[in-house]
Design an enzyme around this catalytic site. Structure first.
Site, mmCIF file in Angstrom:
data_model
loop_
_atom_site.group_PDB
_atom_site.id
_atom_site.type_symbol
_atom_site.label_atom_id
_atom_site.label_comp_id
_atom_site.label_asym_id
_atom_site.label_seq_id
_atom_site.Cartn_x
_atom_site.Cartn_y
_atom_site.Cartn_z
ATOM 1 N N LYS A 183 10.885 3.409 3.141
ATOM 2 C CA LYS A 183 10.930 4.864 3.068
ATOM 3 C C LYS A 183 11.687 5.283 1.807
ATOM 4 C CE LYS A 183 9.459 7.016 5.960
ATOM 5 N NZ LYS A 183 9.869 7.501 7.277
ATOM 6 N N CYS A 223 31.988 24.208 29.516
ATOM 7 C CA CYS A 223 30.557 24.206 29.190
ATOM 8 C C CYS A 223 30.105 25.600 28.754
ATOM 9 C CB CYS A 223 29.744 23.754 30.408
ATOM 10 S SG CYS A 223 27.950 23.843 30.154
ATOM 11 N N GLU A 236 0.843 -1.197 0.000
ATOM 12 C CA GLU A 236 0.000 0.000 0.000
ATOM 13 C C GLU A 236 0.878 1.246 0.000
ATOM 14 O OE1 GLU A 236 -3.396 -0.600 3.043
ATOM 15 O OE2 GLU A 236 -1.870 -2.081 3.563
ATOM 16 N N TYR A 265 -7.011 2.123 6.455
ATOM 17 C CA TYR A 265 -6.134 1.027 6.024
ATOM 18 C C TYR A 265 -6.202 -0.222 6.899
ATOM 19 C CZ TYR A 265 -3.044 3.258 9.506
ATOM 20 O OH TYR A 265 -2.529 3.802 10.652
ATOM 21 N N ASP A 304 1.398 10.365 3.722
ATOM 22 C CA ASP A 304 2.130 11.257 4.617
ATOM 23 C C ASP A 304 1.128 12.168 5.324
ATOM 24 O OD1 ASP A 304 4.282 12.341 5.864
ATOM 25 O OD2 ASP A 304 4.968 13.546 4.177
ATOM 26 N N LYS A 361 2.749 -5.602 4.029
ATOM 27 C CA LYS A 361 2.203 -6.404 5.133
ATOM 28 C C LYS A 361 1.989 -7.847 4.681
ATOM 29 C CE LYS A 361 -0.459 -2.447 6.844
ATOM 30 N NZ LYS A 361 -1.813 -1.879 7.027
ATOM 31 N N CYS A 403 24.236 22.632 36.427
ATOM 32 C CA CYS A 403 24.266 23.304 35.121
ATOM 33 C C CYS A 403 22.836 23.679 34.709
ATOM 34 C CB CYS A 403 24.881 22.384 34.070
ATOM 35 S SG CYS A 403 24.844 23.074 32.399
ATOM 36 N N CYS A 459 27.553 26.863 31.786
ATOM 37 C CA CYS A 459 27.934 27.093 33.185
ATOM 38 C C CYS A 459 29.440 27.262 33.385
ATOM 39 C CB CYS A 459 27.409 25.963 34.072
ATOM 40 S SG CYS A 459 28.230 24.368 33.784
ATOM 41 N N CYS A 504 29.276 17.820 30.227
ATOM 42 C CA CYS A 504 29.347 18.673 31.413
ATOM 43 C C CYS A 504 28.804 17.860 32.577
ATOM 44 C CB CYS A 504 28.506 19.938 31.216
ATOM 45 S SG CYS A 504 28.322 20.920 32.715
ATOM 46 N N LYS A 542 2.202 4.620 1.394
ATOM 47 C CA LYS A 542 2.322 5.153 2.761
ATOM 48 C C LYS A 542 1.965 6.637 2.723
ATOM 49 C CE LYS A 542 5.423 5.295 6.733
ATOM 50 N NZ LYS A 542 5.337 6.748 6.980
#
Length: 668
Positions: free
Chosen positions: A310, A404, A113, A222, A117, A286, A427, A407, A422, A115
């Protein structure tokens, strides 16, 4: 027209308008002119105004948007909405196919199927009527967005049969709707949506359903949750049933007998992708048979019988202007590339992760370089490589700091780690990030306490640690930006509600090193109270399944700190729950059962029990049900058409039972 005549006419108009909606929005075959639809709709509105008792929740008039909501209620999914594992190339898909064949043999088929978005949602119907719609959320808990989903005209408010069922789908914004919406926002001087997915999600999370109604959203369904209860035996049959019931499914699906056919489908739709009226970001594959899906099982996060391919990430070239340093909640210093704004996969990117100092050195990334950027998984921007041939000689090498940036404490690199860290517990950046983590969805899940609000609270010195959140008052919140009376009321209510969370939420929220959400639940189930966990020894911790040496060390070290004891006492004094509220772990040693302490595999088609019922019954009696046969397996339950797992069990001389033997033992 008297009441009975009005009642009859209202029912006729419901049927007419629902049919017009179905023809137009599902079949894409308008059966009447728009003027005719509008005329019938206005007739219905007039009758409902004249006879208010005839107005029902599933009336077609309710699609225009109801009352403005105060907030979204939480919804617990009756069946979890699992996420899918990802494949990024042909090799990944062939590996998936190999795993499936090892588990169920060669006699199976796939359904492929597109996909979509968009935003994953769940729709619940009772006796044929749409009663609730929810977002996926974290897969277990979502948000009730019923009022907004009713505005999507391809969602039927009433289905043809009086079914009680739950269906899953993807709500999306068509490309044309997205372009139209952004054009209006641009004309009004408003910020544009980055892509159709964000626009769809933003539209469905509007507290005013009238806004969602104007956005022209659509949906493809789906799957059905627990589809086996309807009598269908496969995913493809389930999709056909959804069609018959009046739901909109994507007709570009295809049943494939081999992985070669799957790869051909992927190639075909990779090429056709730009021509679609909606965005897709991949292909979902699937295993078709529900029995074989049950046999393959799931992990904690995703099913083993499905995978999402993907599409390759789009890569673009831009200039690296600067490198910023961010301090995370564990003190790790993360460099971030600041880029000349560039469009990648539909969104404008200005920042990209550089992960750590070693990556910067390995790729020889310099300030002023032209770099190739992509989105990993079409989501997270990252620098792929440097175009050294475009250098002018003015580029500058980058060096990580020794102290850092927040800090000024000296940074250290712990043994075996790549990252600089750190280690100052005071911090401010770590405290702020820790607060953001504490209120996040998988932790204490406090609505209204996002990153911006936490930053304000921290900047105004209203909170210094997580316990301070439970001391906040309405007066303290009044002066914060965008904090009206209703927002303050909802926020304080959400903070109060979080006190009732089960122990695992608090454990994850505390940010103990190496302890993720899953480990937090395991610890909560095992030790049941914070006091028990706090006093647990290293040996007791490593004895728990899934708790390794590093995690056990981190837990002991965390609870050895006096300031941690003080924090927990303070949280407890404010009423924050310190006990586990979920189902208890079964102790096999305390159960007088044949299954206690045994590892069991279910294979083949069971006739008398659903596979999940058999699994639950065995686990209740102290057994552990796994998905694969190995030397550690004690027993295999073989149903009809048992395949490779039965063969492997026989090769390893593992005891094999029929389903009749299982039922007989369960009934003792």
């Amino acid at each position: 027209m008297d009441f009975e005549q009005a009642k009859t006419r209202v029912q006729e108009l419901h049927e007419l308008l629902n049919q017009y909606n179905y023809d137009y929005h599902v079949l894409d075959q308008p059966s009447v002119p728009d003027a005719e639809y509008d005329q019938r709709l206005h007739e219905l509105i007039k009758l409902e105004q004249e006879y208010p008792e005839l107005l029902v929740a599933h009336s077609p008039t309710q699609r225009v948007g109801g009352q403005i909501l105060d907030a979204f209620e939480k919804v617990e999914h009756r069946t979890p909405m699992l996420s899918l594992g990802n494949a990024f190339n042909e090799e990944d898909l062939r590996d998936f196919d190999r795993r499936v064949r090892q588990a169920v043999g060669d006699r199976f088929s796939y359904v492929c199927e597109l996909k979509i978005d968009g935003l994953a949602i769940s729709l619940r119907y009772e006796n044929g009527y749409f009663v609730q719609g929810a977002t996926r959320g974290d897969g277990t808990i979502g948000e009730d967005i019923t009022a907004n989903l009713k505005t999507i005209r391809s969602i039927p408010l009433h289905i043809s049969d009086e079914h009680t069922l739950e269906v899953r789908g993807e709500a999306y914004m068509p490309k044309k709707s997205f372009e139209k919406l952004n054009k209006v926002k641009e004309e009004n001087g408003e910020m544009l949506f980055a892509n159709p997915r964000n626009a769809a999600a933003g539209s469905l999370r509007q507290l005013d359903p009238k806004i969602a109604a104007k956005r022209s959203l659509d949906i493809f369904l789906y799957a059905m949750a627990d589809a086996g209860k309807t009598g269908v035996r496969s995913h493809s049959e389930g999709l056909d049933l959804l069609d018959q019931l009046g739901f909109k499914t994507n007709q570009n699906r295809r049943k494939c007998a081999t992985i070669e056919e799957v790869l051909a489908y992927v190639e075909e739709w990779s090429a056709k992708r730009p021509d679609l009226a909606y965005e897709i970001d991949g292909i979902v594959i699937k295993v078709d048979s529900f029995d074989q899906q049950d046999e393959l099982g799931t992990t904690a996060k995703s099913p083993r019988w499905a995978i999402a391919y993907k599409f390759p990430a789009e890569e673009v070239v831009t200039k690296l202007l600067d490198i910023e340093l961010n301090v995370g909640r564990t003190g790790v210093i993360t460099p971030t590339a600041v880029l000349e704004p560039v469009k990648v996969a539909g969104t404008t990117v200005q920042r990209a992760s550089l992960h750590n100092e070693d990556l910067i050195r390995e790729k020889d990334i310099r300030l002023g370089d032209y770099v190739v950027v992509k989105k990993a998984g079409d989501i997270i921007p990252e620098v792929v490589n440097v175009l050294t041939e475009k250098r002018t000689g003015e580029e500058q090498e980058f060096s990580m700091p020794t102290h850092c940036p927040e800090c000024e404490s000296e940074l250290v690199r712990l043994e075996g780690e790549v990252a600089l860290r750190c280690i100052n517990p005071s911090c401010p950046a770590q405290i702020r990030e820790g607060l953001i983590h504490f209120v996040s969805r998988n932790a204490m899940n406090i609505d209204g306490l996002g990153e911006k609000v936490i930053t304000q609270l921290f900047r105004e010195e209203l909170v210094h640690d997580v316990a301070d959140l439970y001391k906040l008052t309405a007066d303290q919140l009044t002066d914060l930006e965008r904090m009206g009376e209703k927002s303050i009321e909802n926020l304080l209510k959400a903070i109060g509600a979080s006190k009732e969370n089960s122990l695992e939420k608090l454990l994850f929220g505390l940010g103990i090193r190496h302890v993720g959400a899953k480990a937090a639940k395991t610890l909560a189930q095992t030790f049941e109270t914070m006091e028990n966990l706090k006093s647990a020894t290293y040996d007791e911790l490593v004895a728990v399944n899934e708790i390794g040496d590093k995690m056990a060390d981190a837990i002991v070290t965390y609870f050895d700190q006096e300031e941690v004891h003080e924090l927990l006492e303070e949280l407890s004094s404010y009423g924050v729950n310190m006990t586990y509220k979920g189902p208890k772990l079964v102790n096999a040693d305390e159960i007088d059962s044949y299954f206690a302490g045994k590892t069991i595999v279910l294979t083949g088609k069971l006739e008398q029990l659903a596979r999940n019922e058999a699994k639950a019954a065995i686990e209740e009696l102290g057994g552990k049900v796994t998905g694969s046969v190995s030397k550690k397996t004690d027993l295999v339950i073989a149903g009809e058409d048992a395949g490779s797992k039965l063969t492997k069990a026989q090769e390893l001389n593992i005891e094999v039972w029929s389903e009749d033997q299982l039922v007989q033992e369960l009934n003792k």
